[in-house]
Motif scaffolding. Sequence first.
Motif, mmCIF file in Angstrom:
data_model
loop_
_atom_site.group_PDB
_atom_site.id
_atom_site.type_symbol
_atom_site.label_atom_id
_atom_site.label_comp_id
_atom_site.label_asym_id
_atom_site.label_seq_id
_atom_site.Cartn_x
_atom_site.Cartn_y
_atom_site.Cartn_z
ATOM 1 N N PRO A 251 82.904 -23.844 -107.219
ATOM 2 C CA PRO A 251 82.063 -23.974 -108.423
ATOM 3 C C PRO A 251 80.565 -23.876 -108.143
ATOM 4 C CG PRO A 251 83.092 -26.073 -107.853
ATOM 5 C CD PRO A 251 83.742 -25.034 -107.006
ATOM 6 N N ASP A 252 80.115 -24.392 -107.016
ATOM 7 C CA ASP A 252 78.676 -24.405 -106.735
ATOM 8 C C ASP A 252 78.068 -23.003 -106.711
ATOM 9 O OD1 ASP A 252 78.555 -27.142 -106.604
ATOM 10 O OD2 ASP A 252 78.825 -27.236 -104.437
ATOM 11 N N SER A 253 78.851 -22.017 -106.313
ATOM 12 C CA SER A 253 78.316 -20.659 -106.225
ATOM 13 C C SER A 253 78.176 -20.001 -107.598
ATOM 14 C CB SER A 253 79.218 -19.793 -105.338
ATOM 15 O OG SER A 253 80.484 -19.602 -105.947
ATOM 16 N N ALA A 254 78.750 -20.626 -108.618
ATOM 17 C CA ALA A 254 78.746 -20.017 -109.946
ATOM 18 C C ALA A 254 77.626 -20.516 -110.854
ATOM 19 C CB ALA A 254 80.092 -20.268 -110.636
ATOM 20 N N TYR A 255 77.159 -21.734 -110.617
ATOM 21 C CA TYR A 255 76.290 -22.390 -111.594
ATOM 22 C C TYR A 255 75.023 -21.611 -111.938
ATOM 23 C CZ TYR A 255 79.213 -26.550 -111.035
ATOM 24 O OH TYR A 255 80.268 -27.420 -111.009
ATOM 25 N N GLU A 256 74.373 -21.036 -110.949
ATOM 26 C CA GLU A 256 73.096 -20.365 -111.212
ATOM 27 C C GLU A 256 73.271 -19.174 -112.155
ATOM 28 O OE1 GLU A 256 69.366 -18.353 -108.733
ATOM 29 O OE2 GLU A 256 70.839 -19.611 -107.694
ATOM 30 N N LYS A 257 74.299 -18.361 -111.906
ATOM 31 C CA LYS A 257 74.528 -17.197 -112.760
ATOM 32 C C LYS A 257 74.992 -17.616 -114.153
ATOM 33 C CE LYS A 257 75.496 -13.963 -108.999
ATOM 34 N NZ LYS A 257 76.513 -13.094 -108.336
ATOM 35 N N VAL A 258 75.851 -18.626 -114.211
ATOM 36 C CA VAL A 258 76.319 -19.100 -115.508
ATOM 37 C C VAL A 258 75.144 -19.647 -116.325
ATOM 38 C CG1 VAL A 258 77.750 -20.798 -116.693
ATOM 39 C CG2 VAL A 258 78.660 -19.583 -114.714
ATOM 40 N N ALA A 259 74.270 -20.395 -115.662
ATOM 41 C CA ALA A 259 73.108 -20.959 -116.348
ATOM 42 C C ALA A 259 72.238 -19.859 -116.950
ATOM 43 C CB ALA A 259 72.293 -21.804 -115.378
ATOM 44 N N LYS A 260 72.075 -18.794 -116.210
ATOM 45 C CA LYS A 260 71.267 -17.667 -116.694
ATOM 46 C C LYS A 260 71.899 -17.049 -117.935
ATOM 47 C CE LYS A 260 69.411 -13.156 -115.286
ATOM 48 N NZ LYS A 260 69.321 -12.167 -114.180
ATOM 49 N N ALA A 261 73.204 -16.823 -117.886
ATOM 50 C CA ALA A 261 73.889 -16.196 -119.018
ATOM 51 C C ALA A 261 73.922 -17.113 -120.232
ATOM 52 C CB ALA A 261 75.308 -15.805 -118.618
ATOM 53 N N ALA A 262 74.045 -18.424 -119.989
ATOM 54 C CA ALA A 262 74.157 -19.378 -121.091
ATOM 55 C C ALA A 262 72.810 -19.811 -121.648
ATOM 56 C CB ALA A 262 74.939 -20.609 -120.627
ATOM 57 N N GLY A 263 71.724 -19.468 -120.961
ATOM 58 C CA GLY A 263 70.398 -19.866 -121.419
ATOM 59 C C GLY A 263 70.147 -21.346 -121.260
ATOM 60 N N MET A 264 70.637 -21.919 -120.133
ATOM 61 C CA MET A 264 70.502 -23.359 -119.895
ATOM 62 C C MET A 264 69.891 -23.594 -118.521
ATOM 63 S SD MET A 264 74.308 -24.487 -121.228
ATOM 64 C CE MET A 264 74.057 -26.259 -120.979
ATOM 65 N N ASP A 265 69.369 -24.814 -118.307
ATOM 66 C CA ASP A 265 68.895 -25.122 -116.969
ATOM 67 C C ASP A 265 70.093 -25.484 -116.087
ATOM 68 O OD1 ASP A 265 69.436 -28.028 -116.911
ATOM 69 O OD2 ASP A 265 67.771 -28.206 -118.310
ATOM 70 N N LEU A 266 69.863 -25.513 -114.786
ATOM 71 C CA LEU A 266 70.951 -25.650 -113.820
ATOM 72 C C LEU A 266 71.698 -26.970 -113.963
ATOM 73 C CD1 LEU A 266 72.240 -23.992 -111.580
ATOM 74 C CD2 LEU A 266 70.719 -25.127 -109.942
ATOM 75 N N GLU A 267 70.975 -28.062 -114.104
ATOM 76 C CA GLU A 267 71.626 -29.376 -114.167
ATOM 77 C C GLU A 267 72.449 -29.538 -115.435
ATOM 78 O OE1 GLU A 267 71.951 -31.560 -111.721
ATOM 79 O OE2 GLU A 267 70.947 -29.988 -110.584
ATOM 80 N N ALA A 268 71.927 -29.029 -116.541
ATOM 81 C CA ALA A 268 72.679 -29.105 -117.798
ATOM 82 C C ALA A 268 73.951 -28.269 -117.716
ATOM 83 C CB ALA A 268 71.810 -28.634 -118.954
ATOM 84 N N THR A 269 73.851 -27.139 -117.037
ATOM 85 C CA THR A 269 75.024 -26.281 -116.855
ATOM 86 C C THR A 269 76.099 -27.001 -116.050
ATOM 87 O OG1 THR A 269 73.704 -24.258 -116.968
ATOM 88 C CG2 THR A 269 75.852 -24.101 -115.876
ATOM 89 N N LYS A 270 75.699 -27.613 -114.944
ATOM 90 C CA LYS A 270 76.655 -28.346 -114.106
ATOM 91 C C LYS A 270 77.298 -29.483 -114.892
ATOM 92 C CE LYS A 270 74.327 -27.554 -109.657
ATOM 93 N NZ LYS A 270 73.650 -28.216 -108.505
ATOM 94 N N SER A 271 76.475 -30.246 -115.599
ATOM 95 C CA SER A 271 76.976 -31.393 -116.344
ATOM 96 C C SER A 271 77.995 -30.971 -117.393
ATOM 97 C CB SER A 271 75.808 -32.125 -117.007
ATOM 98 O OG SER A 271 76.269 -33.169 -117.831
ATOM 99 N N THR A 272 77.696 -29.894 -118.102
ATOM 100 C CA THR A 272 78.597 -29.422 -119.148
ATOM 101 C C THR A 272 79.900 -28.903 -118.564
ATOM 102 O OG1 THR A 272 76.725 -28.819 -120.572
ATOM 103 C CG2 THR A 272 78.854 -27.821 -121.081
ATOM 104 N N MET A 273 79.797 -28.065 -117.520
ATOM 105 C CA MET A 273 80.988 -27.435 -116.956
ATOM 106 C C MET A 273 81.905 -28.427 -116.245
ATOM 107 S SD MET A 273 79.621 -23.741 -115.599
ATOM 108 C CE MET A 273 81.284 -23.084 -115.372
ATOM 109 N N ASN A 274 81.336 -29.528 -115.801
ATOM 110 C CA ASN A 274 82.163 -30.543 -115.132
ATOM 111 C C ASN A 274 83.192 -31.153 -116.074
ATOM 112 O OD1 ASN A 274 81.001 -30.242 -112.626
ATOM 113 N ND2 ASN A 274 79.521 -31.901 -112.891
ATOM 114 N N ASN A 275 82.979 -30.982 -117.380
ATOM 115 C CA ASN A 275 83.911 -31.509 -118.369
ATOM 116 C C ASN A 275 84.763 -30.411 -119.004
ATOM 117 O OD1 ASN A 275 83.160 -34.318 -118.274
ATOM 118 N ND2 ASN A 275 81.254 -33.745 -119.292
ATOM 119 N N PHE A 276 84.719 -29.223 -118.419
ATOM 120 C CA PHE A 276 85.489 -28.095 -118.924
ATOM 121 C C PHE A 276 86.736 -27.851 -118.081
ATOM 122 C CE2 PHE A 276 81.899 -25.420 -121.082
ATOM 123 C CZ PHE A 276 81.960 -26.247 -122.182
ATOM 124 N N GLY A 277 87.746 -27.257 -118.703
ATOM 125 C CA GLY A 277 88.916 -26.790 -117.982
ATOM 126 C C GLY A 277 89.155 -25.332 -118.330
#
Length: 328
Positions: A251-277
Motif C-alpha cells: 500500500p505505501d507505494s500507492a498513496y502518492e499517486k492515488v493522492a494526486k488522482a484524488a486531489g487530496m493530501d497524502l495523509e488524508a489519502t492514507k487515512s481514508t484508504m485505511n478504512n477501505f476494502g
Amino acid sequence: MTMTIWKFAAPAMAAVLAMAVSGQVFAQDKVTVAYFLEWPTANQVAQIDKSYDEEMGVKVEWRAFGNGNEMTQAMASGDVQIAYSQGFVPFVVGVTNGAPLKLVGVAVTYAENDLCIVRDDAGITQENAKDLEGKKIATPIGNVTHYKLLRSLDHLGVDASKVELIQMNPADAAVALVRDDVPMACAFGGALDRMREVGKPLMTGEEQEAAGINTFDIVSVTEDFAKEHPDLVRKFMEVTAKANADYAADPDSAYEKVAKAAGMDLEATKSTMNNFGFPTPKEQAGENWLGGGVQEATKGVAEVMVESGNMDEALDDYSGFVDPSFLK
C-alpha cells in the motif's frame, strides 16, 4: 422529503433514454470513465500510470462528478461509458427509472468513510436521536449516503418524514455543518475530515455494520457499451483487479499517486484508504456479492426508497441489471 434528481417528467426521461438506446456507436479510440475526487481508490495508480489506456488500447478519459446521480445521467445520455465507484443507490434509482446500466463489479467497500456527523454543541446522540425530528440535515440525496441515513434514522427510532433533508454534495454539507447551518450533515470522503473538526458520528461505521447497514460502491457500465465492447469492459476490470492486488501487497507505494488522482493530501489519502476494502474478482463473484447478495440488496434498497417516498415504485426483479461475467 421528495427526491427530485431522477424524477424526470415522462417526455424528458423518454428523450434521454432514446439517446441511450438508439444504437449509437461508441468510438473505440476513447472511453470516458466517471469517478469522484476526494475518494481515493487503489485503481487510481493505474489511472495515473495510464495502465488502462495501454491495456485497453484506447484513450481513457477520467471525468469527475459530484454524486452518483450525475454519473447516471451522463451515462444515460451517452457521455460516459463506465462509472467507477458509483454509489449503489444512484444505480438502483437509475435502473428503476429506465437508465440502461449494468452492474459489473464491486469497486470498494467502506463504512467509516460514509457517515453522518452531529455538531458537538447540538446535544444529539443515539439515545435522544428523535430530537432530529423537525430539524434540517444536509446530505446528498438519492445515493448511498442518503440510504444509510434513512436506515440509521429508522434504526434509532427517528421518523424520517419529520426531518428536513437538504440536498448538498459532501463539500457543501461540510461547509453547512461547520457554519452551524445544520445540526447534522452526512457525507463521504475528504469532507468528513472537515466535519469531524466540529462534531462526531451519530453512528460509527462499525455500529452501522452491526445493524446490517452495509456500504459499498460499484462499477457500472452502459448496456450498449457492454454489448458492443465486452473486451474493453473485461480489460478495464482486469486492470482494476491488478491495481487492487498491487495495493494489497504494498500500500505505501500507492498513496502518492492515488493522492494526486484524488486531489487530496497524502495523509488524508492514507487515512481514508485505511478504512477501505477492495474485493478480489473471486470475492466479488461470490454469493455475498454478484453471486446473489447484490441482487437481493438491490431489491431491498429499492423497497426502502419507495417506502421513504423517494421513488415511486420498485421493479419486481433486478437480477437482469447485474452481470458478473466480466469478473471471470
